[in-house]
Design a protein around this motif. Structure first.
Motif, mmCIF file in Angstrom:
data_model
loop_
_atom_site.group_PDB
_atom_site.id
_atom_site.type_symbol
_atom_site.label_atom_id
_atom_site.label_comp_id
_atom_site.label_asym_id
_atom_site.label_seq_id
_atom_site.Cartn_x
_atom_site.Cartn_y
_atom_site.Cartn_z
ATOM 1 N N SER A 29 0.878 -0.956 0.032
ATOM 2 C CA SER A 29 0.104 0.119 0.031
ATOM 3 C C SER A 29 0.968 1.250 -0.005
ATOM 4 C CB SER A 29 -1.030 -0.024 1.250
ATOM 5 O OG SER A 29 -0.109 0.170 2.447
ATOM 6 N N ARG A 30 2.061 1.064 -0.139
ATOM 7 C CA ARG A 30 2.984 2.153 0.021
ATOM 8 C C ARG A 30 3.857 2.619 -1.096
ATOM 9 N NH1 ARG A 30 2.062 5.315 4.747
ATOM 10 N NH2 ARG A 30 0.983 3.917 6.253
ATOM 11 N N ILE A 31 4.324 3.912 -1.378
ATOM 12 C CA ILE A 31 5.222 4.000 -2.459
ATOM 13 C C ILE A 31 6.665 3.550 -1.928
ATOM 14 C CG2 ILE A 31 6.428 6.023 -3.503
ATOM 15 C CD1 ILE A 31 3.690 7.534 -3.508
ATOM 16 N N LEU A 32 7.335 2.871 -2.909
ATOM 17 C CA LEU A 32 8.514 2.237 -2.632
ATOM 18 C C LEU A 32 9.865 3.232 -3.027
ATOM 19 C CD1 LEU A 32 10.163 -0.089 -1.776
ATOM 20 C CD2 LEU A 32 9.920 -1.253 -3.758
ATOM 21 N N ALA A 33 9.746 3.925 -4.172
ATOM 22 C CA ALA A 33 10.624 4.674 -4.692
ATOM 23 C C ALA A 33 10.225 5.585 -5.893
ATOM 24 C CB ALA A 33 11.740 3.791 -5.221
ATOM 25 N N VAL A 34 10.539 6.784 -5.672
ATOM 26 C CA VAL A 34 10.431 7.722 -6.929
ATOM 27 C C VAL A 34 11.598 8.378 -7.422
ATOM 28 C CG1 VAL A 34 9.117 10.004 -7.473
ATOM 29 C CG2 VAL A 34 8.406 8.403 -5.790
ATOM 30 N N GLY A 35 11.718 8.302 -8.948
ATOM 31 C CA GLY A 35 12.903 8.726 -9.284
ATOM 32 C C GLY A 35 13.043 8.765 -10.921
ATOM 33 N N THR A 36 14.485 8.619 -11.387
ATOM 34 C CA THR A 36 14.298 8.253 -12.866
ATOM 35 C C THR A 36 14.044 6.985 -13.107
ATOM 36 O OG1 THR A 36 16.701 7.327 -12.468
ATOM 37 C CG2 THR A 36 16.435 9.890 -12.717
ATOM 38 N N ARG A 37 13.697 6.592 -14.537
ATOM 39 C CA ARG A 37 13.455 5.521 -14.794
ATOM 40 C C ARG A 37 14.405 4.296 -14.670
ATOM 41 N NH1 ARG A 37 10.747 4.232 -20.731
ATOM 42 N NH2 ARG A 37 9.950 1.913 -20.452
ATOM 43 N N GLU A 38 15.802 4.766 -14.879
ATOM 44 C CA GLU A 38 16.734 3.690 -14.373
ATOM 45 C C GLU A 38 16.912 3.297 -13.046
ATOM 46 O OE1 GLU A 38 17.089 6.598 -16.205
ATOM 47 O OE2 GLU A 38 17.258 5.827 -18.314
ATOM 48 N N ALA A 39 16.834 4.245 -12.470
ATOM 49 C CA ALA A 39 16.786 4.063 -10.781
ATOM 50 C C ALA A 39 15.719 3.192 -10.321
ATOM 51 C CB ALA A 39 17.045 5.478 -10.078
ATOM 52 N N VAL A 40 14.328 3.400 -10.723
ATOM 53 C CA VAL A 40 13.356 2.768 -10.222
ATOM 54 C C VAL A 40 13.318 1.366 -10.623
ATOM 55 C CG1 VAL A 40 10.851 2.916 -9.962
ATOM 56 C CG2 VAL A 40 12.186 5.167 -9.609
ATOM 57 N N SER A 41 13.497 1.097 -12.117
ATOM 58 C CA SER A 41 13.505 0.033 -12.903
ATOM 59 C C SER A 41 14.031 -1.092 -12.196
ATOM 60 C CB SER A 41 13.852 0.109 -14.257
ATOM 61 O OG SER A 41 15.075 0.282 -14.413
ATOM 62 N N ILE A 42 15.224 -0.793 -11.585
ATOM 63 C CA ILE A 42 15.804 -2.035 -10.803
ATOM 64 C C ILE A 42 14.934 -2.599 -9.735
ATOM 65 C CG2 ILE A 42 17.926 -1.090 -11.511
ATOM 66 C CD1 ILE A 42 18.344 -0.316 -8.425
ATOM 67 N N LEU A 43 14.035 -1.993 -9.332
ATOM 68 C CA LEU A 43 13.056 -2.593 -8.366
ATOM 69 C C LEU A 43 11.931 -3.600 -8.711
ATOM 70 C CD1 LEU A 43 12.393 0.518 -6.221
ATOM 71 C CD2 LEU A 43 14.116 -1.284 -5.696
ATOM 72 N N ALA A 44 12.050 -3.765 -10.234
ATOM 73 C CA ALA A 44 11.027 -4.748 -10.573
ATOM 74 C C ALA A 44 11.485 -6.233 -10.551
ATOM 75 C CB ALA A 44 10.932 -4.456 -12.377
ATOM 76 N N GLY A 45 10.422 -6.974 -10.065
ATOM 77 C CA GLY A 45 10.832 -8.402 -10.112
ATOM 78 C C GLY A 45 9.996 -9.131 -11.306
ATOM 79 N N PRO A 46 10.129 -10.711 -11.180
ATOM 80 C CA PRO A 46 9.303 -11.404 -12.075
ATOM 81 C C PRO A 46 7.804 -11.255 -12.038
ATOM 82 C CG PRO A 46 10.152 -12.759 -10.432
ATOM 83 C CD PRO A 46 10.959 -11.443 -10.290
ATOM 84 N N ASP A 47 7.246 -10.826 -11.160
ATOM 85 C CA ASP A 47 5.833 -10.716 -10.788
ATOM 86 C C ASP A 47 5.305 -9.255 -10.927
ATOM 87 O OD1 ASP A 47 5.575 -13.336 -10.588
ATOM 88 O OD2 ASP A 47 6.027 -13.350 -8.350
ATOM 89 N N THR A 48 6.324 -8.134 -10.768
ATOM 90 C CA THR A 48 5.888 -7.090 -10.920
ATOM 91 C C THR A 48 5.079 -6.561 -12.119
ATOM 92 O OG1 THR A 48 7.837 -6.291 -9.776
ATOM 93 C CG2 THR A 48 6.666 -4.496 -10.943
ATOM 94 N N ARG A 49 4.107 -5.791 -11.920
ATOM 95 C CA ARG A 49 3.096 -5.159 -12.970
ATOM 96 C C ARG A 49 3.664 -3.873 -13.309
ATOM 97 N NH1 ARG A 49 -3.181 -3.134 -13.224
ATOM 98 N NH2 ARG A 49 -3.145 -2.342 -15.252
ATOM 99 N N ARG A 50 4.220 -3.734 -14.648
ATOM 100 C CA ARG A 50 4.745 -2.356 -15.399
ATOM 101 C C ARG A 50 3.688 -1.828 -16.000
ATOM 102 N NH1 ARG A 50 10.981 -4.333 -15.701
ATOM 103 N NH2 ARG A 50 11.007 -2.129 -16.044
ATOM 104 N N ILE A 51 3.505 -0.697 -15.581
ATOM 105 C CA ILE A 51 2.275 0.005 -16.085
ATOM 106 C C ILE A 51 3.154 1.270 -17.220
ATOM 107 C CG2 ILE A 51 0.617 1.785 -15.871
ATOM 108 C CD1 ILE A 51 -0.038 0.402 -13.147
ATOM 109 N N ASP A 52 2.893 1.322 -18.324
ATOM 110 C CA ASP A 52 3.243 2.308 -19.292
ATOM 111 C C ASP A 52 2.367 3.503 -19.155
ATOM 112 O OD1 ASP A 52 4.434 3.867 -21.225
ATOM 113 O OD2 ASP A 52 4.199 2.587 -22.739
ATOM 114 N N ALA A 53 3.010 4.780 -18.575
ATOM 115 C CA ALA A 53 1.998 6.081 -18.436
ATOM 116 C C ALA A 53 2.095 6.371 -19.849
ATOM 117 C CB ALA A 53 2.478 6.810 -17.528
ATOM 118 N N GLN A 54 2.732 6.190 -20.914
ATOM 119 C CA GLN A 54 2.561 6.636 -22.215
ATOM 120 C C GLN A 54 2.977 8.178 -22.258
ATOM 121 O OE1 GLN A 54 -1.071 5.215 -23.977
ATOM 122 N NE2 GLN A 54 -1.094 3.487 -22.809
ATOM 123 N N GLY A 55 3.643 8.684 -21.201
ATOM 124 C CA GLY A 55 3.876 10.182 -21.106
ATOM 125 C C GLY A 55 3.128 10.850 -20.552
#
Length: 553
Positions: free
Chosen positions: A31-57
Motif C-alpha cells: 500500500s506504500r510508495i517504494l521509490a520515486v526517481g529516474t526510470r533507470e533508478a526505479v526499474s531495478i526494483l522490478a521483479g518477475p511478478d511486478t506489474r509494469r504500467i506504461d504511463a505513455q508520457g
C-alpha cells in the motif's frame, strides 16, 4: 532489496513534493510508495511478478482529494432530471413533459441543476411560468446550489404554501404582489413542504439535514449502499482517492463501514457530524462518538459541519453591508453569534475540526469570530478549522485567516462566469464595489492561507480537470478587479496536497515520496504540455488507492 508490486514508467511525475518536484517513474510495494526517481533508478526494483504500467508520457500525480462534496446526494441525483443548460419555455416544457411521461407514478417530479435564469436572463421564475411547462403534476426545480427552488402551482397548493408560511431565519416563501406565493422557495425549510409530497421516501436527500432516517427496510439499505458505491466509482474514475463529505449522519457512516468491510471502499471518505441550527449544542457529544467509533484507514469522522448562511444568488447569504440590489437587506445568519461561539469553543475543546459554509462576507466574519473565541478559550493548536466557499470577503478580515490558521476551502467552478454558473444575479447582488473581494483566491494565497479545491458536487460538475481549467482561466468581472487565476501547479496543488493538508492527512498522502500511501492517479496526457483550452478534456487513465487499482480506463 524489496521488489515492487507495481512499476509506473514513461511518466511525467508531478510529486507535489517541493524537494523533488519532478520524476520519471515510481515503484509501489503493497500500500506504500517504494521509490520515486529516474526510470533507470526505479526499474531495478522490478521483479518477475511486478506489474509494469506504461504511463505513455502522461502525468502521474498524487490521487486527487475532493475536499467538498455531497456523495449520496450527488450519486442519487444522477437518477433525477438534470436541467443544466436548459433555458426558455420550449426547452423546459420538452424536458418536463418527457420526464413526467417516463415517471407516471411519481408524486413529485424533482429536477436538479436549475438555472436562476431558467426562463431568460434576468427573468424571475414564477409558478405560473412552470405551469406553462407542466401544470397537472407537482414539479419542483432545485437550483444548482441547492439553496433555492421553484415549484409550480399544484405543488405549492398541495404543500399548503399558497398563502405563505412563517419560516425560521434565513428561509422564505417568496410572495407575489397579489398575496399568493410567487413559486420561489428560499432555503430548505421553505421547500421541505413541497419535498414532502414525494413518493421516494426522501432517499435523494439522505444525510443532507444531518438527521437519521426512520425505519429502513433491508431493500432500502441495499439500495442506499448501491447509490454510494455508484458515487464512489464515479469519483475514482476522475482520479479521486479521498473525499471530504459535507453532510452526514450515523446511517451514512454505517453504510460506508459496511462497504469497507467487504473491501469496496475504493476512496477514503470522511463524514462529518452535521450540527444544524435545530440541534442543541449537547448533541456535539455525538460528534465525539462518531470520531471514536469510525476511525479506520479509509473511513473517519473527526469534523463538525455547520451552515452560517445561504447563497448570494437567492439573497440568503449574510453580508456586512446591504445587498446592492436590495437596500436594507443583509441576510439573516443561521446561528446567533453567541450560539456559534459556544459551539466553536466546545467542538474545538474536543479536538475536532470545524467546517462551516459561509458565503457572504458577514457570515465569514461571524465564523472567524467564533474560531477566535475558540482559540482564546482553549489555546492555540493546529486545528485547521475551515471556511467553505468564501464567496465574498471583507478586506478587514483577510489577515485573520492566517492569524487563526484557518483553511480556505474554495471551489474553482463556482465564480460566476468561470465555468457553468451565470454572472447574474450574483454580480448585481454583490455590486461592483465589492467585486474585487469576490472569491478572493489571490489575496488569500498572498497571505499564505492554506487552500484546498473542490466542486461541491452535485452543485457543480465533479470533473476536477474542468475545475482546473476554471481556476486557470477565470476572468475578472471588472477592469479594477484583481487577477485570481491560478497556474497549473497551483490548481493541481489545490486538488492534491492542499486537500490532504485540509484533512490533516499530509503525512499519509497528497504527495509522491517513499513511504507515503500509494494513492496515485495516472492521467491520459502530459498536463504541463496540454494547452489550457483543452486541459478539461484530460481524464484519469488509472487510479490507485492504497496501492490497489480502483479505476482503469
Amino acid at each position: 532489496m524489496k521488489t515492487a508490486d507495481i512499476l509506473i514508467e514513461n511518466a511525467r511525475v508531478l510529486t507535489m513534493d517541493p524537494k523533488t518536484p519532478h520524476a520519471e517513474a515510481l515503484a509501489i510495494a503493497g500500500s506504500r510508495i517504494l521509490a520515486v526517481g529516474t526510470r533507470e533508478a526505479v526499474s531495478i526494483l522490478a521483479g518477475p511478478d511486478t506489474r509494469r504500467i506504461d504511463a505513455q508520457g502522461g502525468t502521474v500525480m498524487p490521487g486527487m482529494v475532493e475536499a467538498h462534496l455531497h456523495l449520496f446526494a450527488g450519486a442519487f441525483g444522477l437518477r433525477l432530471l438534470q436541467l443544466d443548460g436548459v433555458q426558455g419555455l420550449p426547452a423546459v416544457r420538452d424536458k418536463l413533459q418527457a420526464y413526467a411521461q417516463a415517471n407516471p407514478d411519481e408524486a413529485l417530479l424533482i429536477c436538479k441543476a436549475t438555472d436562476y435564469n431558467l426562463f431568460g436572463e434576468g427573468v424571475q421564475t414564477t409558478r405560473q411560468m412552470l405551469d406553462e411547462a407542466l401544470a397537472d403534476r407537482p414539479v419542483i426545480c432545485i437550483a444548482h446550489d441547492h439553496h433555492t427552488a421553484w415549484a409550480n402551482s399544484i405543488a405549492i397548493e398541495r404543500a399548503g404554501l399558497m398563502q405563505g408560511r412563517e419560516m425560521p431565519p434565513g428561509n422564505e416563501v417568496v410572495m407575489a404582489g397579489d398575496g399568493t406565493a410567487l413559486g420561489e422557495l428560499r432555503e430548505h425549510a421553505a421547500f421541505d413542504p413541497v419535498m414532502a409530497l414525494r413518493s421516494s421516501g426522501g432517499r435523494e436527500s439522505l444525510g443532507l439535514a444531518g438527521l437519521e432516517p426512520g425505519s429502513v427496510t433491508p431493500e432500502q439499505r441495499a439500495a442506499d449502499i448501491a447509490v454510494l458505491e455508484e458515487g464512489l466509482k464515479l469519483c475514482a474514475s476522475y482520479g479521486f482517492t479521498a473525499l471530504h463529505n459535507m453532510d452526514g449522519n450515523r446511517y451514512q457512516l454505517e453504510l460506508l463501514a459496511e462497504i469497507e468491510a467487504k473491501g469496496g471502499l475504493i476512496c477514503r471518505v470522511e463524514v462529518p457530524f452535521h450540527l444544524t441550527p435545530e440541534k442543541d449544542l449537547s448533541t456535539i457529544e455525538e460528534a465525539s462518538r462518531f470520531a471514536e467509533e469510525f476511525d479506520t484507514d479509509k473511513l473517519k469522522s473527526k469534523r463538525v459541519k455547520m451552515f452560517m448562511d445561504g447563497v448570494i444568488d437567492g439573497a440568503t447569504a449574510v453580508m456586512v453591508e446591504d445587498y446592492a440590489d436590495q437596500p436594507g437587506w443583509r441576510g439573516e445568519p443561521l446561528h446567533s453569534a453567541e450560539r456559534f461561539n459556544a459551539a466553536a469553543v466546545e467542538i474545538d475543546r474536543r479536538g475536532l475540526q470545524i467546517s462551516v459554509h459561509a458565503i457572504g462576507d458577514g457570515a465569514v466574519r461571524r465564523v472567524l469570530d467564533g474560531y477566535e473565541a475558540a482559540q482564546k478559550a482553549n489555546g492555540p493548536r493546529d486545528s485547521r478549522h475551515r471556511i467553505e466557499h468564501v464567496e465574498l470577503l471583507h478586506p478587514d478580515d483577510l489577515k485573520r485567516f492566517a492569524e487563526l490558521g484557518v483553511v480556505a476551502s474554495m471551489q474553482p467552478p463556482h465564480p460566476p462566469g468561470a465555468m457553468d454558473f451565470p454572472k447574474e444575479p450574483w454580480v448585481s447582488r454583490v455590486g461592483e464595489a465589492r467585486w474585487p473581494w469576490g472569491f478572493p483566491l489571490a489575496a488569500l494565497r498572498a497571505e499564505g492561507v492554506p487552500i484546498c479545491f473542490a466542486s461541491d458536487w452535485p452543485v457543480a460538475d465533479l470533473n476536477p480537470m474542468r475545475g482546473v481549467k476554471a481556476a486557470m482561466t477565470r476572468e475578472p468581472w471588472g477592469p479594477m478587479d484583481p487577477d485570481n487565476r491560478c497556474s497549473l501547479m497551483e490548481a493541481l496543488h489545490g486538488y492534491t496536497a492542499g486537500g490532504a493538508h485540509a484533512g490533516h492527512d499530509e503525512h499519509r498522502f497528497g504527495r509522491l515520496a517513499p513511504g507515503m500511501l500509494a494513492d496515485i492517479v495516472v492521467m491520459d496526457r502530459d498536463l504541463e504540455a496540454e494547452p489550457v483550452e483543452s486541459i478539461d478534456q484530460a481524464r484519469a487513465m488509472l487510479t490507485l488507492c492504497d496501492g490497489e487499482v480502483t479505476w482503469e480506463a
